[in-house]
Design a protein around this motif. Structure first.
Motif, PDB file in Angstrom:
ATOM      1  N   ARG A 121      29.721 -38.201  26.026  1.00 46.26           N
ATOM      2  CA  ARG A 121      29.642 -37.279  27.140  1.00 46.26           C
ATOM      3  C   ARG A 121      28.386 -36.409  27.048  1.00 46.26           C
ATOM      4  NH1 ARG A 121      35.789 -34.988  26.399  1.00 46.26           N
ATOM      5  NH2 ARG A 121      36.894 -36.935  26.836  1.00 46.26           N
ATOM      6  N   THR A 122      27.869 -36.076  28.193  1.00 44.27           N
ATOM      7  CA  THR A 122      26.704 -35.182  28.242  1.00 44.27           C
ATOM      8  C   THR A 122      27.164 -33.737  28.225  1.00 44.27           C
ATOM      9  OG1 THR A 122      26.706 -35.122  30.652  1.00 44.27           O
ATOM     10  CG2 THR A 122      25.475 -36.907  29.605  1.00 44.27           C
ATOM     11  N   ARG A 123      26.215 -32.827  27.917  1.00 43.18           N
ATOM     12  CA  ARG A 123      26.531 -31.406  27.883  1.00 43.18           C
ATOM     13  C   ARG A 123      26.969 -30.925  29.273  1.00 43.18           C
ATOM     14  NH1 ARG A 123      25.942 -26.829  25.096  1.00 43.18           N
ATOM     15  NH2 ARG A 123      25.390 -24.915  26.231  1.00 43.18           N
ATOM     16  N   ALA A 124      26.270 -31.421  30.309  1.00 42.21           N
ATOM     17  CA  ALA A 124      26.614 -31.001  31.662  1.00 42.21           C
ATOM     18  C   ALA A 124      28.038 -31.419  32.019  1.00 42.21           C
ATOM     19  CB  ALA A 124      25.627 -31.605  32.667  1.00 42.21           C
ATOM     20  N   GLY A 125      28.406 -32.629  31.605  1.00 38.68           N
ATOM     21  CA  GLY A 125      29.758 -33.097  31.885  1.00 38.68           C
ATOM     22  C   GLY A 125      30.799 -32.267  31.166  1.00 38.68           C
ATOM     23  N   SER A 126      30.521 -31.880  29.908  1.00 40.29           N
ATOM     24  CA  SER A 126      31.451 -31.049  29.151  1.00 40.29           C
ATOM     25  C   SER A 126      31.613 -29.684  29.784  1.00 40.29           C
ATOM     26  CB  SER A 126      30.971 -30.911  27.707  1.00 40.29           C
ATOM     27  OG  SER A 126      30.911 -32.167  27.064  1.00 40.29           O
ATOM     28  N   VAL A 127      30.512 -29.113  30.256  1.00 38.26           N
ATOM     29  CA  VAL A 127      30.566 -27.798  30.903  1.00 38.26           C
ATOM     30  C   VAL A 127      31.386 -27.871  32.191  1.00 38.26           C
ATOM     31  CG1 VAL A 127      29.209 -26.023  32.064  1.00 38.26           C
ATOM     32  CG2 VAL A 127      28.418 -26.988  29.883  1.00 38.26           C
ATOM     33  N   ALA A 128      31.170 -28.939  32.969  1.00 41.59           N
ATOM     34  CA  ALA A 128      31.903 -29.091  34.225  1.00 41.59           C
ATOM     35  C   ALA A 128      33.397 -29.232  33.954  1.00 41.59           C
ATOM     36  CB  ALA A 128      31.381 -30.306  34.984  1.00 41.59           C
ATOM     37  N   ARG A 129      33.729 -30.045  32.959  1.00 43.27           N
ATOM     38  CA  ARG A 129      35.140 -30.225  32.622  1.00 43.27           C
ATOM     39  C   ARG A 129      35.762 -28.906  32.166  1.00 43.27           C
ATOM     40  NH1 ARG A 129      38.453 -34.468  30.964  1.00 43.27           N
ATOM     41  NH2 ARG A 129      36.709 -35.916  31.172  1.00 43.27           N
ATOM     42  N   GLY A 130      35.040 -28.166  31.313  1.00 42.14           N
ATOM     43  CA  GLY A 130      35.563 -26.888  30.832  1.00 42.14           C
ATOM     44  C   GLY A 130      35.753 -25.887  31.957  1.00 42.14           C
ATOM     45  N   THR A 131      34.823 -25.896  32.913  1.00 41.15           N
ATOM     46  CA  THR A 131      34.930 -24.972  34.050  1.00 41.15           C
ATOM     47  C   THR A 131      36.162 -25.287  34.896  1.00 41.15           C
ATOM     48  OG1 THR A 131      32.518 -24.734  34.108  1.00 41.15           O
ATOM     49  CG2 THR A 131      33.740 -24.096  36.081  1.00 41.15           C
ATOM     50  N   VAL A 132      36.384 -26.572  35.149  1.00 36.99           N
ATOM     51  CA  VAL A 132      37.554 -26.976  35.931  1.00 36.99           C
ATOM     52  C   VAL A 132      38.844 -26.609  35.197  1.00 36.99           C
ATOM     53  CG1 VAL A 132      38.828 -28.954  36.846  1.00 36.99           C
ATOM     54  CG2 VAL A 132      36.350 -28.824  37.133  1.00 36.99           C
ATOM     55  N   ASN A 133      38.886 -26.851  33.888  1.00 31.76           N
ATOM     56  CA  ASN A 133      40.083 -26.525  33.115  1.00 31.76           C
ATOM     57  C   ASN A 133      40.360 -25.024  33.129  1.00 31.76           C
ATOM     58  OD1 ASN A 133      40.460 -29.202  32.474  1.00 31.76           O
ATOM     59  ND2 ASN A 133      39.473 -29.054  30.467  1.00 31.76           N
ATOM     60  N   LEU A 134      39.288 -24.219  32.993  1.00 35.68           N
ATOM     61  CA  LEU A 134      39.442 -22.767  32.996  1.00 35.68           C
ATOM     62  C   LEU A 134      39.937 -22.278  34.355  1.00 35.68           C
ATOM     63  CD1 LEU A 134      39.098 -20.032  31.611  1.00 35.68           C
ATOM     64  CD2 LEU A 134      36.701 -20.027  32.371  1.00 35.68           C
ATOM     65  N   ALA A 135      39.362 -22.833  35.426  1.00 31.09           N
ATOM     66  CA  ALA A 135      39.781 -22.424  36.770  1.00 31.09           C
ATOM     67  C   ALA A 135      41.244 -22.781  37.021  1.00 31.09           C
ATOM     68  CB  ALA A 135      38.888 -23.097  37.815  1.00 31.09           C
ATOM     69  N   LEU A 136      41.648 -23.977  36.570  1.00 29.92           N
ATOM     70  CA  LEU A 136      43.040 -24.381  36.742  1.00 29.92           C
ATOM     71  C   LEU A 136      43.967 -23.479  35.943  1.00 29.92           C
ATOM     72  CD1 LEU A 136      45.094 -26.371  37.899  1.00 29.92           C
ATOM     73  CD2 LEU A 136      44.666 -27.850  35.917  1.00 29.92           C
ATOM     74  N   GLY A 137      43.537 -23.115  34.728  1.00 30.99           N
ATOM     75  CA  GLY A 137      44.356 -22.233  33.900  1.00 30.99           C
ATOM     76  C   GLY A 137      44.545 -20.868  34.535  1.00 30.99           C
ATOM     77  N   ILE A 138      43.465 -20.312  35.109  1.00 38.40           N
ATOM     78  CA  ILE A 138      43.553 -19.015  35.784  1.00 38.40           C
ATOM     79  C   ILE A 138      44.470 -19.105  37.003  1.00 38.40           C
ATOM     80  CG2 ILE A 138      42.227 -17.300  37.084  1.00 38.40           C
ATOM     81  CD1 ILE A 138      39.860 -17.892  35.232  1.00 38.40           C
ATOM     82  N   LEU A 139      44.351 -20.199  37.758  1.00 39.86           N
ATOM     83  CA  LEU A 139      45.195 -20.376  38.939  1.00 39.86           C
ATOM     84  C   LEU A 139      46.668 -20.433  38.553  1.00 39.86           C
ATOM     85  CD1 LEU A 139      45.601 -20.979  41.960  1.00 39.86           C
ATOM     86  CD2 LEU A 139      45.256 -23.414  41.424  1.00 39.86           C
ATOM     87  N   VAL A 140      47.000 -21.218  37.521  1.00 35.15           N
ATOM     88  CA  VAL A 140      48.394 -21.348  37.094  1.00 35.15           C
ATOM     89  C   VAL A 140      48.919 -20.012  36.577  1.00 35.15           C
ATOM     90  CG1 VAL A 140      49.930 -22.438  35.410  1.00 35.15           C
ATOM     91  CG2 VAL A 140      48.231 -23.815  36.610  1.00 35.15           C
ATOM     92  N   ALA A 141      48.076 -19.274  35.828  1.00 40.69           N
ATOM     93  CA  ALA A 141      48.493 -17.965  35.321  1.00 40.69           C
ATOM     94  C   ALA A 141      48.782 -16.998  36.469  1.00 40.69           C
ATOM     95  CB  ALA A 141      47.420 -17.397  34.391  1.00 40.69           C
ATOM     96  N   TRP A 142      47.913 -17.005  37.483  1.00 38.13           N
ATOM     97  CA  TRP A 142      48.099 -16.115  38.634  1.00 38.13           C
ATOM     98  C   TRP A 142      49.381 -16.477  39.400  1.00 38.13           C
ATOM     99  CZ3 TRP A 142      46.751 -11.692  40.710  1.00 38.13           C
ATOM    100  CH2 TRP A 142      46.968 -11.471  42.073  1.00 38.13           C
ATOM    101  N   LEU A 143      49.600 -17.758  39.612  1.00 37.17           N
ATOM    102  CA  LEU A 143      50.795 -18.199  40.337  1.00 37.17           C
ATOM    103  C   LEU A 143      52.071 -18.005  39.517  1.00 37.17           C
ATOM    104  CD1 LEU A 143      49.460 -21.512  41.954  1.00 37.17           C
ATOM    105  CD2 LEU A 143      49.729 -19.282  43.043  1.00 37.17           C
TER     106      LEU A 143
END
Length: 332
Positions: A121-143
């Motif tokens: 995996r490239t660094r950009a791909g890892s960053v994108a994946r981490g960003t999506v995971n973090l956003a999903l985690g925040i959404l689930v926590a808020w809900l």
């Protein structure tokens, strides 16, 4: 736990004996339940060994529940996610080893997949994946906020959603444990006068729910008799809250084959349909093993509480069925 085994939806034979366990055993069950549901789940985050311990305890917990009650497929489904706690090294001992055996075949497949692995995996791909995971985690926590507040509320709502996305919801089979078991017993008579003292009322028997006190509790898990389960809920309320039970009574008045296929015994089999059907409300208690009632072959002791719904004839139900646009039952 002093009441659970007797008042659960569809008790099994093991529940009959567990109900008479000593008081300290019921307290131990309650403590174990809280530990397994509130503490053990966090073992998942404490490394491989504790994750395996979590999986083993949860599977064992569900097996105990399966043995002690007919809770349909609920506990069997709960076992499935716990299986993810066991890695290949843990499960390996369950499978044959040696050249050409199952473990050797799996190892070769894994080696082939490793040789054909894709580019790292490239660094950009890892960053994108981490960003999506973090956003999903925040959404689930808020809900999850209203769900947690509902969990802590003395007026807890069960099996409900709190947002249109329906990502985080509240689930639960039972909000509380009832202390008394009541049953609706459906009866029919061929008598022309339902109020006559000499009217012979005969009981319909369901496939699993308590009815005849001498019938042994059934063992059906993971199968689910939905009508028996609904009858358990109906006994808590009135027939006005459960109009479907009047619909069922109409079907019985016509000896409807499909409705009768859901029952274990039709007292009017091979005869004309009953002229009247009624619902009687009873309180049920387990007999004491080795006691007088058990010696008479009774698993249950029951006492009549009163009528659940009055005697009904097909003619009485014509307007009821028409107002709800239900097909009027015709004798078969």
């Amino acid at each position: 736990m002093d009441f659970h085994y007797e008042t659960q939806p569809v008790p099994n034979p093991v529940a009959y004996f567990l109900h008479r366990s000593p008081w300290w055993f019921h307290r131990f069950e309650t403590l174990s339940n809280h530990f397994l549901e509130l503490v053990v789940p966090f073992f998942i985050f404490l490394g491989r060994r504790m994750c395996i311990v979590h999986g083993a305890l949860q599977v064992l917990f569900q097996v105990v529940l399966i043995i002690s009650g007919n809770l349909s497929f609920l506990n069997w489904l709960t076992i499935v996610p716990s299986l993810a706690c066991f890695d290949d090294a843990t499960l390996g001992a369950l499978f044959p080893s040696g050249p050409g055996r199952l473990k050797d075949q799996v190892l070769k497949i894994q080696e082939e997949e490793t040789r054909g692995a894709s580019a790292p995996r490239t660094r950009a791909g890892s960053v994108a994946r981490g960003t999506v995971n973090l956003a999903l985690g925040i959404l689930v926590a808020w809900l999850s906020i209203p769900v947690v507040l509902n969990l802590l509320s003395p007026r807890q709502v069960m099996n409900s959603s709190f947002n249109p996305l329906r990502i985080v919801n509240t689930y639960g089979a039972f909000g509380s444990i009832t202390r008394e078991r009541t049953e609706v017993i459906l009866q029919g008579t061929a008598s022309a006068n339902a109020s006559a003292p000499d009217s012979a009322w005969e009981d319909y028997e369901f496939k699993c729910k308590p009815g005849d006190p001498r019938r042994r509790p059934c063992l059906i898990s993971p199968y689910h008799h939905r009508l028996d389960w609904l009858m358990w809920f109906a006994a808590f309320q009135t027939y006005e809250h459960n109009e479907w039970i009047i619909h069922l009574a109409g079907k019985l008045l016509a000896n409807d084959a499909q409705a009768l296929s859901l029952l274990a015994r039709n007292p009017f089999e091979g005869r004309d349909p009953p002229r009247w059907v009624r619902g009687e409300h009873y309180r049920y208690k387990f007999s004491r093993p080795g006691g007088r009632h058990a010696a008479e072959g009774k698993w249950w002791i029951r006492r009549r509480l009163g009528p659940y719904f009055p005697p009904l004839s097909r003619q009485d139900l014509r307007g009821y069925f028409t107002s709800r646009q239900w097909p009027y039952p015709e004798p078969e």
